[in-house]
Design a protein around this motif. Structure first.
Motif, PDB file in Angstrom:
ATOM      1  N   SER A 197       0.822  -1.143   0.048  1.00 61.90           N
ATOM      2  CA  SER A 197      -0.097  -0.208   0.088  1.00 61.90           C
ATOM      3  C   SER A 197       0.942   1.222   0.062  1.00 61.90           C
ATOM      4  O   SER A 197       2.226   1.038  -0.017  1.00 61.90           O
ATOM      5  CB  SER A 197      -0.838  -0.028   1.168  1.00 61.90           C
ATOM      6  OG  SER A 197      -0.190   0.265   2.565  1.00 61.90           O
ATOM      7  N   MET A 198       0.400   2.406  -0.079  1.00 63.74           N
ATOM      8  CA  MET A 198       1.201   3.626   0.105  1.00 63.74           C
ATOM      9  C   MET A 198       1.824   3.770   1.250  1.00 63.74           C
ATOM     10  O   MET A 198       3.003   4.427   1.428  1.00 63.74           O
ATOM     11  CB  MET A 198       0.069   4.860  -0.115  1.00 63.74           C
ATOM     12  CG  MET A 198      -0.386   5.031  -1.404  1.00 63.74           C
ATOM     13  SD  MET A 198      -1.614   6.365  -1.188  1.00 63.74           S
ATOM     14  CE  MET A 198      -1.872   6.701  -3.156  1.00 63.74           C
ATOM     15  N   MET A 280      -8.456   5.875  -4.948  1.00 68.56           N
ATOM     16  CA  MET A 280      -7.096   6.231  -5.405  1.00 68.56           C
ATOM     17  C   MET A 280      -5.933   5.582  -4.742  1.00 68.56           C
ATOM     18  O   MET A 280      -5.011   5.243  -5.505  1.00 68.56           O
ATOM     19  CB  MET A 280      -6.922   7.643  -5.032  1.00 68.56           C
ATOM     20  CG  MET A 280      -5.440   8.332  -5.385  1.00 68.56           C
ATOM     21  SD  MET A 280      -5.005  10.060  -5.028  1.00 68.56           S
ATOM     22  CE  MET A 280      -4.461   9.881  -3.306  1.00 68.56           C
ATOM     23  N   ALA A 281      -6.300   5.076  -3.644  1.00 69.60           N
ATOM     24  CA  ALA A 281      -5.218   4.163  -2.991  1.00 69.60           C
ATOM     25  C   ALA A 281      -5.226   2.761  -3.792  1.00 69.60           C
ATOM     26  O   ALA A 281      -4.100   2.262  -4.103  1.00 69.60           O
ATOM     27  CB  ALA A 281      -5.490   4.090  -1.513  1.00 69.60           C
ATOM     28  N   TRP A 284      -3.563   3.372  -7.340  1.00 70.33           N
ATOM     29  CA  TRP A 284      -2.033   3.666  -7.061  1.00 70.33           C
ATOM     30  C   TRP A 284      -1.384   2.306  -6.882  1.00 70.33           C
ATOM     31  O   TRP A 284      -0.359   1.985  -7.473  1.00 70.33           O
ATOM     32  CB  TRP A 284      -1.700   4.701  -5.779  1.00 70.33           C
ATOM     33  CG  TRP A 284      -0.298   4.952  -5.679  1.00 70.33           C
ATOM     34  CD1 TRP A 284       0.300   6.155  -5.876  1.00 70.33           C
ATOM     35  CD2 TRP A 284       0.746   4.150  -4.730  1.00 70.33           C
ATOM     36  NE1 TRP A 284       1.690   5.708  -5.591  1.00 70.33           N
ATOM     37  CE2 TRP A 284       1.830   4.714  -4.790  1.00 70.33           C
ATOM     38  CE3 TRP A 284       0.599   2.977  -4.070  1.00 70.33           C
ATOM     39  CZ2 TRP A 284       3.019   4.294  -4.324  1.00 70.33           C
ATOM     40  CZ3 TRP A 284       1.628   2.548  -3.473  1.00 70.33           C
ATOM     41  CH2 TRP A 284       2.576   3.200  -3.344  1.00 70.33           C
ATOM     42  N   ALA A 285      -1.994   1.248  -6.228  1.00 68.55           N
ATOM     43  CA  ALA A 285      -1.384   0.079  -5.802  1.00 68.55           C
ATOM     44  C   ALA A 285      -1.279  -0.492  -7.426  1.00 68.55           C
ATOM     45  O   ALA A 285      -0.386  -1.284  -7.461  1.00 68.55           O
ATOM     46  CB  ALA A 285      -2.262  -0.615  -4.669  1.00 68.55           C
ATOM     47  N   LEU A 286      -2.493  -0.526  -7.976  1.00 76.21           N
ATOM     48  CA  LEU A 286      -2.444  -1.160  -9.182  1.00 76.21           C
ATOM     49  C   LEU A 286      -1.462  -0.869 -10.158  1.00 76.21           C
ATOM     50  O   LEU A 286      -1.177  -1.287 -11.360  1.00 76.21           O
ATOM     51  CB  LEU A 286      -3.877  -1.099 -10.003  1.00 76.21           C
ATOM     52  CG  LEU A 286      -5.058  -1.928  -9.109  1.00 76.21           C
ATOM     53  CD1 LEU A 286      -6.364  -1.750  -9.560  1.00 76.21           C
ATOM     54  CD2 LEU A 286      -4.541  -3.615  -9.413  1.00 76.21           C
ATOM     55  N   ILE A 307     -15.545   1.233  -7.951  1.00 77.13           N
ATOM     56  CA  ILE A 307     -15.365   2.364  -8.810  1.00 77.13           C
ATOM     57  C   ILE A 307     -13.894   2.965  -9.157  1.00 77.13           C
ATOM     58  O   ILE A 307     -13.745   3.551 -10.135  1.00 77.13           O
ATOM     59  CB  ILE A 307     -16.236   3.653  -8.214  1.00 77.13           C
ATOM     60  CG1 ILE A 307     -17.461   3.119  -7.928  1.00 77.13           C
ATOM     61  CG2 ILE A 307     -16.239   4.947  -9.022  1.00 77.13           C
ATOM     62  CD1 ILE A 307     -18.465   4.181  -7.158  1.00 77.13           C
ATOM     63  N   ALA A 308     -12.880   2.539  -8.321  1.00 69.57           N
ATOM     64  CA  ALA A 308     -11.426   2.702  -8.611  1.00 69.57           C
ATOM     65  C   ALA A 308     -11.062   2.593  -9.992  1.00 69.57           C
ATOM     66  O   ALA A 308     -10.333   3.093 -10.575  1.00 69.57           O
ATOM     67  CB  ALA A 308     -10.690   1.949  -7.676  1.00 69.57           C
TER      68      ALA A 308
END
Length: 328
Positions: A197-198, A280-281, A284-286, A307-308
């Protein structure tokens, strides 16, 4: 009423190839960790699994010890498979794992051949399946030779009890060696499941390079950092939150308070992107992994997180802004 899957279930979810294999996973997978055991009404668990499948989530991630109590999540999922998803079995990826403590005595955890083979048999019985699509060594065993653990995974495939095998939480060097052994045995390592994760970026320290070089796919657990990367903690620690629970070993009030400024700064970036912080997280991980595993305690959380996939692109400026927040 008999369940009928949504006819539009494949319209919005992207599916990504795992390394150099022929298998694809949905960008978002559903994990049945702590919310699908006896602590949750069966009807709620069923609603979440079916809502996920209707939204294009074809991969359901389990382990022998998921519950609570251990084994309960697989039993719950087995009921849902038998009652609702049996006609769709060939559209579904079911994964399970073994490595953590499952039963008493010296053969109830880690990575011995005896434990892994027995655990898979038990998992298949609980879920009412002839095979799982993916079976993992859930953690490296410091005392069992890696050759023994990997040969057990190879045997599962040869016996037809698993179609593919993978590893979880192995270091870069352990992953390279596990991949070498499995290749020699003739059963390539399909996938690695790390935390990412971030707020937990350890895979960037070499593991990502190993996976790319070996042609191994990846799927991240805890992409929302136990809920830190959601709107839950924007204003502190709610009394009814996971972090406020005195017996939670994964998240504490102190950990939240240390991240409050970063959480709020990241949330502003997410709002500018038209996303929630959680969305968003996930996006970003993807950027680094093939798929992410989300957890949920209600259908609404699944629908929000999915929805990401509508916005997985980041501009260079956005990435720079996020990096500055994370390193400050």
């Amino acid at each position: 009423m008999n369940y009928l899957a949504s006819e539009t279930r494949y319209q919005n979810m992207p599916y990504r190839r795992l390394g150099r294999s022929g298998l694809k996973l949905p960008a978002i997978s559903l994990g049945l960790w702590h919310n699908f055991g006896e602590n949750r009404a069966y009807s709620t668990s069923r609603d979440m699994v079916l809502a996920a499948f209707d939204a294009g989530i074809t991969h359901f991630d389990l382990a022998n010890n998921y519950g609570p109590p251990p084994g309960a999540a697989e039993s719950t999922f087995g009921r849902i498979l038998a009652k609702d998803l049996k006609p769709y079995r060939d559209e579904i990826i079911v994964s399970s794992k073994a490595g953590w403590e499952m039963w008493p005595g010296p053969y109830g955890e880690w990575g011995s051949r005896k434990y892994l083979m027995a655990s898979l048999d038990q998992s298949l019985q609980r879920m009412g399946l002839d095979y799982v699509d993916i079976f993992y060594s859930h953690r490296p065993d410091p005392d069992t030779p890696l050759e023994e653990t990997m040969s057990a995974l190879d045997a599962m495939v040869r016996q037809g009890k698993a179609l593919y095998v993978g590893i979880s939480s192995y270091t870069a060097e352990q992953t390279r060696e596990a991949s070498r052994i499995l290749k020699e045995l003739g059963t390539p390592c399909l996938i690695h499941q790390p935390s990412y994760s971030m707020f937990d970026r350890w895979i960037e320290g070499g593991l990502c390079d190993v996976l790319a070089g070996e042609g191994i796919g990846s799927i991240a657990f805890c992409p929302l950092a136990q809920g830190l990367l959601t709107s839950r903690y924007l204003n502190g620690v709610p009394l009814d939150s996971r972090a406020a629970a005195v017996d939670n070993p994964f998240l504490s009030t102190d950990k939240v308070e240390q991240r409050i400024a970063q959480i709020n700064a990241l949330n502003k970036v997410a709002e500018a992107r038209g996303q929630t912080l959680a969305q968003m997280a996930i996006a970003w991980a993807l950027l680094k992994v093939t798929s992410v595993i989300i957890g949920a305690s209600q259908v609404a959380q699944i629908k929000e997180n999915i929805i990401a996939v509508k916005n997985l692109e980041f501009s260079a400026a956005e990435l720079q802004q996020i990096e500055l927040i994370l390193t400050t």
